[in-house]
Structure formats: structure tokens, C-alpha cells
Design a protein around this motif. Structure first.
Motif, PDB file in Angstrom:
ATOM      1  N   THR A  17       0.781  -1.177  -0.182  1.00 26.51           N
ATOM      2  CA  THR A  17      -0.142   0.057  -0.088  1.00 26.51           C
ATOM      3  C   THR A  17       0.910   1.415   0.019  1.00 26.51           C
ATOM      4  N   PRO A  18       0.735   2.325  -0.940  1.00 30.03           N
ATOM      5  CA  PRO A  18       1.557   3.396  -0.985  1.00 30.03           C
ATOM      6  C   PRO A  18       1.103   4.517   0.071  1.00 30.03           C
ATOM      7  N   HIS A  19       1.890   5.199   0.470  1.00 33.63           N
ATOM      8  CA  HIS A  19       1.618   6.395   1.569  1.00 33.63           C
ATOM      9  C   HIS A  19       1.039   7.535   0.398  1.00 33.63           C
ATOM     10  N   PHE A  20      -0.206   7.851   0.829  1.00 34.91           N
ATOM     11  CA  PHE A  20      -0.580   9.108  -0.097  1.00 34.91           C
ATOM     12  C   PHE A  20      -1.704   9.763   0.545  1.00 34.91           C
ATOM     13  N   HIS A  21      -1.802  10.991   0.446  1.00 32.64           N
ATOM     14  CA  HIS A  21      -2.929  11.638   0.868  1.00 32.64           C
ATOM     15  C   HIS A  21      -4.235  11.881  -0.115  1.00 32.64           C
ATOM     16  N   PRO A  22      -5.327  11.397   0.107  1.00 30.87           N
ATOM     17  CA  PRO A  22      -6.321  11.214  -0.696  1.00 30.87           C
ATOM     18  C   PRO A  22      -6.719  12.587  -1.436  1.00 30.87           C
ATOM     19  N   ASN A  23      -6.431  13.590  -0.651  1.00 33.66           N
ATOM     20  CA  ASN A  23      -6.981  14.821  -1.437  1.00 33.66           C
ATOM     21  C   ASN A  23      -5.777  15.628  -2.041  1.00 33.66           C
ATOM     22  N   GLN A  24      -4.844  15.100  -2.389  1.00 39.93           N
ATOM     23  CA  GLN A  24      -3.657  15.513  -3.005  1.00 39.93           C
ATOM     24  C   GLN A  24      -3.618  14.943  -4.541  1.00 39.93           C
ATOM     25  N   THR A  25      -3.154  15.778  -5.372  1.00 43.97           N
ATOM     26  CA  THR A  25      -2.949  15.212  -6.632  1.00 43.97           C
ATOM     27  C   THR A  25      -1.701  14.207  -6.978  1.00 43.97           C
ATOM     28  N   THR A  26      -1.490  13.523  -8.102  1.00 48.82           N
ATOM     29  CA  THR A  26      -0.477  12.750  -8.229  1.00 48.82           C
ATOM     30  C   THR A  26       0.925  13.756  -8.551  1.00 48.82           C
ATOM     31  N   LEU A  27       0.649  14.856  -9.049  1.00 49.60           N
ATOM     32  CA  LEU A  27       1.548  15.845  -9.224  1.00 49.60           C
ATOM     33  C   LEU A  27       2.306  16.184  -7.835  1.00 49.60           C
ATOM     34  N   HIS A  28       1.255  16.505  -7.141  1.00 52.95           N
ATOM     35  CA  HIS A  28       1.713  16.952  -5.574  1.00 52.95           C
ATOM     36  C   HIS A  28       2.549  15.827  -4.895  1.00 52.95           C
ATOM     37  N   LYS A  76       9.721   2.925  -3.849  1.00 53.17           N
ATOM     38  CA  LYS A  76       9.193   3.594  -5.157  1.00 53.17           C
ATOM     39  C   LYS A  76       8.377   2.660  -6.025  1.00 53.17           C
ATOM     40  N   PRO A  77       7.474   3.428  -6.697  1.00 55.13           N
ATOM     41  CA  PRO A  77       6.632   2.599  -7.417  1.00 55.13           C
ATOM     42  C   PRO A  77       7.325   1.947  -8.702  1.00 55.13           C
ATOM     43  N   LEU A  78       6.448   1.035  -9.345  1.00 58.24           N
ATOM     44  CA  LEU A  78       6.737   0.485 -10.799  1.00 58.24           C
ATOM     45  C   LEU A  78       6.408   1.912 -11.575  1.00 58.24           C
ATOM     46  N   GLU A  79       7.242   2.128 -12.640  1.00 53.57           N
ATOM     47  CA  GLU A  79       6.712   3.212 -13.450  1.00 53.57           C
ATOM     48  C   GLU A  79       6.948   2.851 -14.981  1.00 53.57           C
TER      49      GLU A  79
END
Length: 68
Positions: free
Chosen positions: A7-18, A32-35
Motif C-alpha cells: 500500500t502506497p503512502h498518499f493523501h487522498p486529497n492531493q494530486t499525483t503531481l503533488h 518507489k512504485p513501478l513506473e
């Protein structure tokens, strides 16, 4: 992309760019994710339950659907 068990660490109210500009560069290499970069005329399939984010680098159109 991240597999379902990672599970990645991210904030649901932020964009991918952010996320890319603020969080990505602080990740340990194993976290880091697979890209990939999709070129004109190509498609990508995300396996079921895989985490993913998109970042458009040019004008683009996308279609998303759930198969199953």
C-alpha cells in the motif's frame, strides 16, 4: 503502480503531481512504485487491486473501465 500487498503512502486529497513533487523523492528506492510512460497509440492494463496513479505530461484523453 504498486502491487496489492504494498500500500502506497498518499493523501487522498492531493494530486499525483503533488505526491510526485513532495513525497516521491523522499521514498527509499525499495519503496518507489513501478513506473512506465505510455506513448501515443499505446494502452496499459492495471491488474485487479493494483494501486496506480497517472500524471499526464501532454494533452491526453483516457478511458477507464472495470472489467469483471
Amino acid at each position: 503502480m504498486y502491487p496489492p500487498h504494498k500500500t502506497p503512502h498518499f493523501h487522498p486529497n492531493q494530486t499525483t503531481l503533488h505526491w510526485l513533487m513532495k513525497d516521491y523523492y523522499e521514498l527509499h528506492p525499495v519503496d518507489k512504485p513501478l513506473e512506465c510512460t505510455i506513448q501515443q497509440g499505446e494502452i496499459i492494463y492495471f491488474p485487479d487491486r493494483w494501486w496506480h496513479g497517472t500524471l499526464n505530461i501532454d494533452t491526453s484523453v483516457f478511458i477507464s473501465t472495470f472489467l469483471g
